[in-house]
Scaffold this motif. Structure first.
Motif, mmCIF file in Angstrom:
data_model
loop_
_atom_site.group_PDB
_atom_site.id
_atom_site.type_symbol
_atom_site.label_atom_id
_atom_site.label_comp_id
_atom_site.label_asym_id
_atom_site.label_seq_id
_atom_site.Cartn_x
_atom_site.Cartn_y
_atom_site.Cartn_z
ATOM 1 N N GLU A 117 76.838 44.517 28.494
ATOM 2 C CA GLU A 117 76.677 43.149 28.311
ATOM 3 C C GLU A 117 77.234 42.406 29.742
ATOM 4 O OE1 GLU A 117 75.127 41.059 26.127
ATOM 5 O OE2 GLU A 117 74.525 42.809 25.229
ATOM 6 N N ASN A 171 74.383 42.679 32.087
ATOM 7 C CA ASN A 171 73.410 41.627 31.841
ATOM 8 C C ASN A 171 73.618 40.173 32.376
ATOM 9 O OD1 ASN A 171 71.688 43.226 30.549
ATOM 10 N ND2 ASN A 171 72.704 42.963 28.466
ATOM 11 N N ASP A 199 73.357 40.445 36.222
ATOM 12 C CA ASP A 199 71.889 40.521 36.466
ATOM 13 C C ASP A 199 71.269 39.187 36.537
ATOM 14 O OD1 ASP A 199 72.095 43.171 37.406
ATOM 15 O OD2 ASP A 199 71.176 43.700 35.300
ATOM 16 N N LYS A 200 72.016 38.396 35.354
ATOM 17 C CA LYS A 200 71.171 36.974 35.108
ATOM 18 C C LYS A 200 71.690 35.758 36.303
ATOM 19 C CE LYS A 200 70.566 33.699 31.528
ATOM 20 N NZ LYS A 200 70.731 33.140 29.931
#
Length: 117
Positions: free
Chosen positions: A42, A45, A48-49
């Motif tokens: 998580e 993620n 990366d976002k």
């Protein structure tokens, strides 16, 4: 957490060790390792976002790029440990000195950027 990981007993979730407890000779059940892996996935993620969104100052972008690499190394480590635990009779794994050193190298960098870990 119960909705995310429905097959893990509630007692295991309440007593989940912290990442900072990972070290040579420490024994973890596969479910505990899976929770570490899920948490770091998580975080990957989120990193990366943030990078994809762009518009970051160059020093923050550079730090996030480095954090991405360190975190990915930990995700891979915990995946390997999940697999090792799968093949043990009690579904547990003991952290080796090599894994402990690898963990420390990457975790300390991430902890400096993300103190909540």
């Amino acid at each position: 957490m119960r909705r995310v990981l429905p097959t893990i007993p509630q007692s295991r979730l309440k007593n989940q060790p912290r990442l900072e407890q990972v070290g040579t000779g420490v024994k973890f059940h596969q479910e505990e390792v899976f929770i570490f892996h899920s948490t770091l996935t998580e975080l990957q993620n989120i990193i990366d976002k943030s990078i994809r969104r762009g518009g970051l100052p160059s020093d923050l972008f550079t730090s996030l790029q480095a954090a991405r690499e360190h975190n990915l190394s930990l995700v891979e480590l915990f995946y390997k440990l999940i697999l090792q635990a799968e093949y043990s009779q009690d579904k547990s794994v003991v952290i080796s000195p090599e894994d402990s050193r690898l963990f420390a190298r990457h975790f300390h960098f991430l902890r400096a950027i993300f103190p909540f870990l």
